[in-house]
Design an enzyme around this catalytic site. Structure first.
Site, short mmCIF file in Angstrom:
data_model
loop_
_atom_site.label_atom_id
_atom_site.label_comp_id
_atom_site.label_asym_id
_atom_site.label_seq_id
_atom_site.Cartn_x
_atom_site.Cartn_y
_atom_site.Cartn_z
N ALA A 46 0.82 -1.27 0.10
CA ALA A 46 -0.04 -0.20 -0.04
C ALA A 46 0.79 1.26 -0.11
O ALA A 46 1.75 1.28 0.54
CB ALA A 46 -1.08 0.02 1.25
N ASN A 99 -1.45 -0.87 -4.89
CA ASN A 99 -2.61 -0.62 -3.81
C ASN A 99 -2.42 0.78 -3.15
O ASN A 99 -1.21 1.17 -2.99
CB ASN A 99 -2.23 -1.67 -2.66
CG ASN A 99 -3.23 -1.94 -1.69
OD1 ASN A 99 -3.30 -0.88 -0.90
ND2 ASN A 99 -3.84 -2.79 -1.44
N CYS A 130 -8.45 -2.11 5.15
CA CYS A 130 -7.24 -2.44 6.24
C CYS A 130 -7.69 -2.35 7.39
O CYS A 130 -8.11 -1.10 7.74
CB CYS A 130 -5.80 -1.58 5.83
SG CYS A 130 -4.56 -1.87 7.24
N ASN A 192 -9.50 -9.19 2.01
CA ASN A 192 -8.43 -8.53 2.89
C ASN A 192 -8.62 -9.43 4.29
O ASN A 192 -9.50 -10.22 4.55
CB ASN A 192 -8.76 -7.13 3.49
CG ASN A 192 -7.67 -6.41 3.64
OD1 ASN A 192 -6.74 -6.74 4.47
ND2 ASN A 192 -7.37 -5.22 3.12
N GLY A 244 -5.78 -17.18 2.26
CA GLY A 244 -5.25 -18.68 2.54
C GLY A 244 -4.76 -19.43 1.57
O GLY A 244 -4.47 -20.58 1.95
#
Lengths: 306, 258
Positions: A46, A99, A130, A192, A244
């Protein structure tokens, strides 16, 4: 024709795999380990208008089959990203998804305009999810009308396609997805991290300095798959799925659920070579199973990308 | 840096909950400085998910093995302690920057100060210094007699002083107490141990020349994830930082905020 090449707005990918934002820095460190041209794309860390140190340490904590992080969007700031980080990626051809994060809509607009104007960034990923910063960010990601307004404003100043990164920390993720689609988003990235906490039994306090952190790793995969499955049925937008992923089977599950490409996050920390290994593994698996293309895995009525 | 399945050649308890593990593999040839570390996957399953950073204690390039020393304390290190001879471990390394032995001149007096599981990286460092003709003194501190290790191996390098916090062995107190009591003089100091120990050393010897090695929770171990950052003394509240894994773990004296 390649079995694994995919075309998404702004991102012409030789394989559907990119490292997720925040799990690859700006590519320098990994670039010393392998050829970044092997990646489908790269989601950069980011970028905010001003430099940020982020949160104090401890910033990571291990959990069952996962980890919590609360880095806090540490980055050198817009000017240094443009003058120091992007030039180092000039020699590779891999598309870049930048990002962007901020605390006000004006922050996002400025970063979006400047980064898209560099000519080296192929698409933007709006970070409105976030969980680890106190102000802004997540607020835009949990309110559909704010998310839509921000998307519209960033679209107006960006010269490249805009993806919106969705938070799983909401009651209904499809509300946000539909709102940003109507506002002109070119694609969605999801999910996220999930907000979580770990207790340090010795001190009897939260272990992370930030107290809460974002949960990632294999533990969150079923939630990510469910959310992609839901969003796929509610929007026409291309989806970049993550949450994941650590092996080829995981990628197949995401594609079947409705993702058009995938991002690999936490697995980069346990195996720095995971992304190129997965793209080779995926190609091999598709060949063995005699699929002519990755998208043949998807149920026809679901896949909505042209 | 490489990723390799290293072979466990030996894994034994050398003090209470303190294990010495000998690992064989090509990775040993890549080690450039004493004080570098390995990032070890303690299980092929996703739990524990993250690798464990362990300092390299002893390197033997001719026989292609190295040793690491760890305290079996949490889930990961307990799994490590159960690894049997002949099994393999997924390791990346060597990582980070070690102690700058090349900066030290023959004849210099170097003090090695170690605390607990911070002692291991000082062993290879001491050997490299001794080979250069440096005069090495070692001061190592532990919590109690049962956790003392490597006193004898360090005797091959030079003088050794031991302290225990509870006074059950050696000098009662901390490494700094020994240094004061023995009036140890040095041209340079290399230290590794818990943060309170490093803080006490930097406070007592603010003008010293030397380095400290830091321990921190890590994610990737290669400078990507920014989990293990620390502030710099020059810019303690700003956005300047160092990454313990890739800028360190060894830092010049008083460069980073402890």
């Amino acid at each position: 024709m390649s079995r694994i090449a995919v075309e998404l707005p702004g991102l012409s990918m030789k394989n559907p795999i990119m490292p997720a934002s925040g799990c690859f820095g700006f590519g320098e460190e990994m670039g010393s380990l392998y050829d970044l041209n092997e990646l489908g794309a790269i989601a950069l860390k980011a970028t905010t208008r001003e430099p940020r140190f982020g949160n104090e340490t401890p910033r990571v904590a291990e959990t069952a089959a996962g980890m919590l992080n609360a880095i806090g969007l540490q980055n050198p700031g817009l000017q240094k990203v443009i003058s120091e980080k992007l030039p180092k990626l000039k020699s590779i051809e891999t598309p870049l998804l930048a990002n962007i994060a901020g605390t006000t809509m004006e922050d996002y607009e400025e970063v979006a305009a400047d980064l898209s104007g560099t000519g080296r960034v192929n698409a933007l990923e709006l970070n409105i999810s976030c969980p680890n910063v106190k102000e802004g960010g997540i607020a835009f990601g949990t309110d559909p009308s704010l998310a839509a307004e921000l998307t519209e404003r960033v679209k107006a100043v960006s010269s490249v396609p805009v993806y919106v990164k969705l938070s799983p920390n909401v009651t209904d993720i499809t509300d946000i997805a539909k709102a940003v689609e109507r506002a002109g988003a070119d694609g969605l990235t999801l999910i996220n991290t999930l907000s979580g906490m770990k207790i340090d039994r010795k001190s009897r306090k939260p272990l992370l300095a930030n107290q809460a952190g974002g949960l990632s790793g294999p533990a969150v995969k079923p939630i990510a798959v469910r959310m992609i499955h839901e969003v796929r049925r509610q929007t026409q937008l291309p989806l970049i799925g993550m949450g994941g992923i650590s092996d080829v089977e995981d990628i197949i599950d995401f594609i079947i659920a409705g993702a058009d490409a995938v991002a690999v996050g936490t697995a980069n920390f346990t195996n720095p070579f995971i992304c190129p290994e997965l793209s080779r593994g995926l190609e091999k698996w598709l060949a063995q199973e005699q699929y002519t293309h990755l998208y043949d895995l998807q149920p026809k009525e679901v896949h909505s990308v042209e | 840096m490489r990723k390799e399945d290293m072979i466990v050649l030996e894994n034994k308890e050398i003090a209470r909950d303190i294990f010495e593990m000998k690992l064989g593999g090509l990775l040993v040839q890549d080690i450039t400085e004493p004080g570098q570390f390995l990032h070890i996957h303690t299980s092929p399953q996703p739990f524990p998910l993250l690798r464990r950073p362990l300092s390299i204690c002893k390197t033997n390039k001719a026989e292609e093995y190295l040793t690491v020393i760890y305290r079996a304390e949490g889930e990961g290190t307990r799994l490590l302690s159960a690894c049997s001879k002949g099994s393999t471990l997924d390791v990346i390394g060597p990582l980070g920057h070690g102690f700058p032995v090349s900066d030290v001149s023959p004849g210099e007096k170097v003090l090695l100060a170690g605390g607990g599981v911070g002692v291991p990286p000082l062993y290879d460092t001491g050997h490299a210094l001794k080979e250069k003709g440096v005069d090495v003194t070692t001061v190592i501190g532990f919590s109690d007699k049962g956790t003392v290790f490597y006193e004898d191996p360090f005797r091959d390098i030079g003088r050794v002083f031991v302290s225990t916090a509870d006074g059950s062995y050696g000098t009662a107190g901390f490494v700094t107490d020994v240094m004061e009591k023995e009036k140890l003089a040095f041209d340079r100091i290399f230290a590794c141990g818990p943060v309170p120990m490093l803080k006490a050393l930097e406070t007592k010897y603010p003008e010293a020349e030397g380095c400290i090695s830091l321990e921190e929770r890590m994610g990737c171990g290669i400078g990507v994830c920014l989990a293990c950052v620390c502030h710099t003394r020059q810019d303690p509240d700003g956005s300047d930082y160092r990454k313990v894994c890739s800028d360190g773990p060894v830092f010049p004296w008083k460069e980073v905020v402890l």
